[in-house]
Structures are given as structure tokens and as C-alpha cells.
Design a protein around this motif. Structure first.
Motif, PDB file in Angstrom:
ATOM      1  N   HIS A   1      67.535  88.028 -11.298  1.00 45.09           N
ATOM      2  CA  HIS A   1      67.677  88.962 -12.422  1.00 45.09           C
ATOM      3  C   HIS A   1      66.361  89.694 -12.650  1.00 45.09           C
ATOM      4  O   HIS A   1      66.336  90.903 -12.877  1.00 45.09           O
ATOM      5  CB  HIS A   1      68.095  88.188 -13.670  1.00 45.09           C
ATOM      6  CG  HIS A   1      68.385  89.064 -14.853  1.00 45.09           C
ATOM      7  ND1 HIS A   1      69.528  89.824 -14.941  1.00 45.09           N
ATOM      8  CD2 HIS A   1      67.668  89.313 -15.979  1.00 45.09           C
ATOM      9  CE1 HIS A   1      69.507  90.499 -16.088  1.00 45.09           C
ATOM     10  NE2 HIS A   1      68.399  90.196 -16.727  1.00 45.09           N
TER      11      HIS A   1
ATOM     12  N   THR B   1      65.692  93.865 -12.308  1.00 44.58           N
ATOM     13  CA  THR B   1      65.486  94.520 -13.597  1.00 44.58           C
ATOM     14  C   THR B   1      64.471  95.628 -13.392  1.00 44.58           C
ATOM     15  O   THR B   1      63.391  95.401 -12.853  1.00 44.58           O
ATOM     16  CB  THR B   1      64.965  93.518 -14.642  1.00 44.58           C
ATOM     17  OG1 THR B   1      65.964  92.536 -14.880  1.00 44.58           O
ATOM     18  CG2 THR B   1      64.650  94.228 -15.947  1.00 44.58           C
TER      19      THR B   1
ATOM     20  N   ASN C   1      62.436  99.135 -14.973  1.00 47.72           N
ATOM     21  CA  ASN C   1      62.035  99.912 -16.146  1.00 47.72           C
ATOM     22  C   ASN C   1      61.543 101.305 -15.787  1.00 47.72           C
ATOM     23  O   ASN C   1      61.203 102.088 -16.667  1.00 47.72           O
ATOM     24  CB  ASN C   1      60.927  99.174 -16.901  1.00 47.72           C
ATOM     25  CG  ASN C   1      61.396  97.848 -17.443  1.00 47.72           C
ATOM     26  OD1 ASN C   1      62.500  97.745 -17.963  1.00 47.72           O
ATOM     27  ND2 ASN C   1      60.575  96.826 -17.300  1.00 47.72           N
TER      28      ASN C   1
ATOM     29  N   TYR D   1      72.317  92.262 -18.561  1.00 47.76           N
ATOM     30  CA  TYR D   1      71.269  93.250 -18.786  1.00 47.76           C
ATOM     31  C   TYR D   1      71.349  93.813 -20.198  1.00 47.76           C
ATOM     32  O   TYR D   1      70.335  94.061 -20.856  1.00 47.76           O
ATOM     33  CB  TYR D   1      71.378  94.383 -17.761  1.00 47.76           C
ATOM     34  CG  TYR D   1      70.965  93.968 -16.379  1.00 47.76           C
ATOM     35  CD1 TYR D   1      69.637  94.054 -15.981  1.00 47.76           C
ATOM     36  CD2 TYR D   1      71.888  93.477 -15.466  1.00 47.76           C
ATOM     37  CE1 TYR D   1      69.245  93.664 -14.704  1.00 47.76           C
ATOM     38  CE2 TYR D   1      71.523  93.084 -14.189  1.00 47.76           C
ATOM     39  CZ  TYR D   1      70.190  93.184 -13.816  1.00 47.76           C
ATOM     40  OH  TYR D   1      69.801  92.790 -12.562  1.00 47.76           O
TER      41      TYR D   1
ATOM     42  N   LYS E   1      67.810  95.257 -20.977  1.00 53.91           N
ATOM     43  CA  LYS E   1      67.142  95.632 -19.730  1.00 53.91           C
ATOM     44  C   LYS E   1      67.999  96.618 -18.948  1.00 53.91           C
ATOM     45  O   LYS E   1      69.185  96.816 -19.249  1.00 53.91           O
ATOM     46  CB  LYS E   1      66.877  94.389 -18.874  1.00 53.91           C
ATOM     47  CG  LYS E   1      65.990  93.344 -19.538  1.00 53.91           C
ATOM     48  CD  LYS E   1      64.571  93.841 -19.725  1.00 53.91           C
ATOM     49  CE  LYS E   1      63.685  92.740 -20.294  1.00 53.91           C
ATOM     50  NZ  LYS E   1      62.307  93.191 -20.496  1.00 53.91           N
TER      51      LYS E   1
ATOM     52  N   PRO F   1      69.532  97.568 -15.180  1.00 54.00           N
ATOM     53  CA  PRO F   1      69.744  97.114 -13.802  1.00 54.00           C
ATOM     54  C   PRO F   1      69.308  98.194 -12.818  1.00 54.00           C
ATOM     55  O   PRO F   1      69.493  99.382 -13.064  1.00 54.00           O
ATOM     56  CB  PRO F   1      71.251  96.882 -13.728  1.00 54.00           C
ATOM     57  CG  PRO F   1      71.819  97.817 -14.756  1.00 54.00           C
ATOM     58  CD  PRO F   1      70.801  97.898 -15.856  1.00 54.00           C
TER      59      PRO F   1
END
Length: 444
Positions: free
Chosen positions: A69, A73, A75, A205, A210, A212
Motif C-alpha cells: 500500500h 500510494t 502524492n 486509499y 491517499k 492510488p
């Protein structure tokens, strides 16, 4: 005087050194709170690994709880990448894409670390790992609590993209890492798993706020069958492997501690629901989607799974056909009326809302209730101006016996068969529920 001053200062410094030397370490529960506070700061987490054995263990516990995960993840927005699937997603309007360098380095390290824990004979013979490779300090399977099979699948794809292991038997033909072997390896060695998911809605997520990586949404594997219906070869392949490998009694330990199950793929989940209903009885959070093409078998096996749970707290479902929502609510009414705290219906087709209200009467411990884009046909409610049906019939009391004393959050959002907002229904239903509960927050 001056001499006494320096003597006193030297004495204080020595005392300070002694205090530091004999100071007690922080208790594990405090260290855990500090590590959790730093969970999004990878640089600080790396420093935590080097403080002491206790700090190292608490940090490893966090980092290896759901390592795949963390891998996917993302950003960072990659504006150069476009995807029709991503643009239609409700999660975000911009493309989030992990760098190739991150995926190559972390996917390789993750899988290699797991493979070196057990030195499985199959991977040694295929030349993927060496027989004399050094052992790993921790058994990271003991820390693995959350596993999404999509993420594991793409980690294997990333491995094969950048690492083609050469077999010692035939150096001219590199052997790729097989997902079938990996999923069997994980099922065989994971004994503390709490959360299992095969999730196309990216629920985990959303829970963690968050994004994906767009690499998880591979439109190339999505096909249409002979009836022009959606079909994912990837999802079907993963699901079949999970069912196949799980049925060996020696692998039942994989499900022993399961408390959360998230299965939002469209493929028929009849077999896996039926299997889990026989061996899993402590699921507290269940999030799923039904396949209308196989709705009878799938809904019946889902009902079996619901009825066999001892303490289901959170239930969320997507895309239930109108003929089966009542049966599912019936199973919640009889088996989970004391434990259920959260009920979320997404894109559910509902014929009569008065029937839904009749089931809610028995779920008095509900704290959160959501109707997200639930679908009703307008002509079911209005034959003409004077003939109103269902909860629009003002002569009937739909609030009788309905009281939800613990309800804290309500969301009501209906659409009609043309996907247009059905505000009249949303308003009527929410008004009834507000009057029948001491609501703190209402989102209508």
C-alpha cells in the motif's frame, strides 16, 4: 569563589552524564505513538529504525504492516500522463503516478525481502533467489496485517518489468516471477492478516485520504464479453487464484485473524463468499459489490457470509439489484442487529423505501447511515397528482416504531433512472430519519 564555581559546574555535568547513562527507555506504547505520528515522514522513520531495538521494532511494525500500500500510494501529479479511467474516477480529477524509479526500486526490494525469509525451493530452482543468500533479520510476514491483491499483482508486474532472473538450468531464457507462485507463497506464510482486499473502488486509499498510483488502473486488461458486458481478465485471474490456493486446509491460517474484507471487483464472488462463510466468523468490516449478471448465487452466498459473522460492525455495498437489497437487509436484521454501527448503500436500486425503513427499525445501534446515489424510478411514486405511493403517501405513518437513538451521521442522495437528482425523495426520506433520531451531523 571562582574555584568553587567550577567545581560545582563539573559536578553538575557529571551528574547529568550519569542521569543520561541510567535513564530508562521510553515504554513501547509511547514509542508506538511517536512512530505513528511520523508515519508520513519517511526520513524520520528511517532515523527511528536506528535509535534502538525497541524503536526499530515499532517502526518495522508500521512500515511492514501494509508495505505494498505504501509502495503504490502517490502524492505527485504527473500531468503528462492521461487516462480516461482516471478522469472518470470519483477519487480525483488529476493523474497521480509514481515514478518508474520508485516502483522499480521498492517493488524489487519488497519482493526480494519476502522471498529471502523462507528460501522457498521453487524460487531457488528457478534462479530467482540464490540458495546461499543471507537470511533476513525479521520475519516480515509476522508484521503483514493488510494485503491488497491488486497491489501484490502489480508489484510482481513491476518486478518482471525490471528484473528478469536467469535460471541456472537455462541462462538463455530468463524466467519471470509468477504471480501464482507469489500468491501461494504469501497465503502459506502469512498468519496474522487482518485486512484482505481486492478493491477496484480504492476504499483503503479513501479511508487513509491517499491517492492510488494510476498504474493500478490498467485499462488494457478491461474487456467486454460476447454480451458486451464488462469483464476484467486481471480481476478474474486474481480471484480464481485466491479461491484455488485458499482451499487447501493447510493454508486456512491465512484467514484466521481476518477482521476486514473488501471485495469490490465486478467478477462473480459466489465461490469466495461461500468459502469464507465456512471458515471466517469474526469479520467486523465487510465492503463489497454485487454482480447483477450472477446476482442470485452471489447474493445468496453473501447472505450466508453475513449470517455467519459474530460481530459485523461496518457493512457497505455497491450496485445491488432491487430484487436482492431486501434479502440482504433481512440478513442484517436477524444476525447483526446488535452489532451493526455503519450501513452504507452505494448505487443500490430501491423499489420501496418504506420497506427499507421497516428494516431500519431493528438496527437501533446504527451510528452512521448513508444512501449514496441510490436509484429509484420516479413513476413508482407518482401515478398522478392525487395518487402518491410509498413514502410520498401522506396518509400513512412511516415513522411508527422507527427510532435510531445512536445515529450520528446521515447522508441521503437519490437519483432517478436517468441519473438525475431525485431531490424530492432525498428530502422526504431524510426528514423521516432526522425526526426519528437525535442527529448531530446531517449531510443531505
Amino acid at each position: 569563589m571562582l574555584l568553587n564555581f567550577f567545581k560545582e559546574k563539573k559536578k553538575k555535568e557529571q551528574t547529568k552524564k550519569v542521569d543520561i547513562r541510567y535513564s530508562k527507555p521510553l515504554p513501547p506504547e509511547i514509542v508506538r505513538l511517536i512512530v505513528l505520528y511520523l508515519k508520513n515522514d519517511k526520513k524520520s522513520l528511517h532515523s527511528c529504525l536506528l535509535v534502538s531495538r525497541n524503536w526499530c521494532r515499532e517502526t518495522v511494525d508500521l512500515l511492514w504492516k501494509q508495505p505494498f500500500h505504501f509502495l503504490y500510494t502517490c502524492n505527485k501529479i504527473n500531468s503528462s500522463v492521461t487516462s480516461q479511467s482516471i478522469r472518470k474516477s470519483k477519487l480525483y480529477n488529476q493523474q497521480y503516478c509514481c515514478s518508474n524509479e520508485k516502483r522499480q526500486y521498492q517493488a524489487t526490494n519488497l519482493l526480494m525481502t519476502y522471498l529471502l525469509i523462507k528460501h522457498d525451493k521453487e524460487f531457488v530452482e528457478e534462479g530467482i533467489i540464490k540458495a546461499e543468500s543471507e537470511r533476513i533479520t525479521f520475519n516480515y510476514f509476522e508484521f503483514l496485517f493488510v494485503l491488497d491483491l491488486h497491489e501484490l499483482y502489480y508489484a510482481v508486474k513491476d518486478w518482471n518489468r525490471w528484473n528478469m532472473p536467469i535460471s541456472k538450468f537455462n541462462r538463455d531464457n530468463p524466467l519471470p516471477l509468477k504471480f501464482e507462485s507469489i500468491i501461494r507463497y504469501f497465503i502459506m506464510n502469512t498468519s496474522k492478516l487482518q485486512v484482505l482486499s481486492l478493491d477496484t473502488e480504492f476504499i483503503l486509499y479513501e479511508f487513509n485520504n491517499k491517492n492510488p498510483c494510476s498504474f493500478l488502473i490498467d485499462v488494457k486488461v478491461n474487456k467486454y464479453d460476447n454480451n458486451n458486458e464488462y469483464f476484467s481478465y486481471r480481476d478474474n485471474y486474481i480471484l480464481k487464484l485466491l479461491i484455488k490456493e485458499s482451499k487447501s486446509i493447510q493454508f486456512f491460517q491465512f484467514f484466521d485473524n481476518l477482521t476486514e474484507l473488501i471485495l469490490t471487483i465486478k467478477e462473480n464472488k459466489y465461490e469466495i463468499f461461500l468459502f469464507l462463510s465456512q471458515i471466517c466468523h469474526n469479520i467486523q468490516k465487510l465492503i463489497t459489490k454485487t454482480d447483477y449478471r450472477n446476482s442470485t448465487c452471489e447474493s445468496n452466498s453473501l447472505i450466508s457470509l453475513i449470517r455467519t459473522q459474530h460481530n459485523l460492525v461496518h457493512f457497505e455495498i455497491f450496485d445491488v439489484p432491487e430484487m436482492y437489497i431486501n434479502e440482504i437487509l433481512e440478513s442484517l436484521k436477524y444476525s447483526q442487529h446488535n452489532s451493526l454501527r455503519t450501513l452504507i448503500l452505494n448505487n443500490v436500486r430501491i423499489i420501496y423505501n418504506s420497506t427499507i425503513l421497516s428494516y431500519l427499525k431493528y438496527l437501533q445501534n446504527l451510528q452512521e447511515l448513508r444512501f449514496n446515489n441510490c436509484i429509484c424510478r420516479r413513476n413508482l411514486f407518482f401515478d398522478n397528482e392525487y395518487n402518491k405511493k410509498d413514502i410520498f403517501d401522506e396518509e400513512k405513518n412511516y415513522e411508527e416504531g422507527l427510532w435510531l437513538p445512536n445515529l450520528k451521521y446521515l447522508q441521503v442522495n437519490f437519483i432517478d433512472e436517468n441519473e438525475e437528482e431525485f431531490n424530492e425523495l432525498s428530502f422526504i426520506l431524510s426528514s423521516i430519519l432526522i425526526r426519528c433520531s437525535p442527529l448531530i451531523i446531517s449531510n443531505i
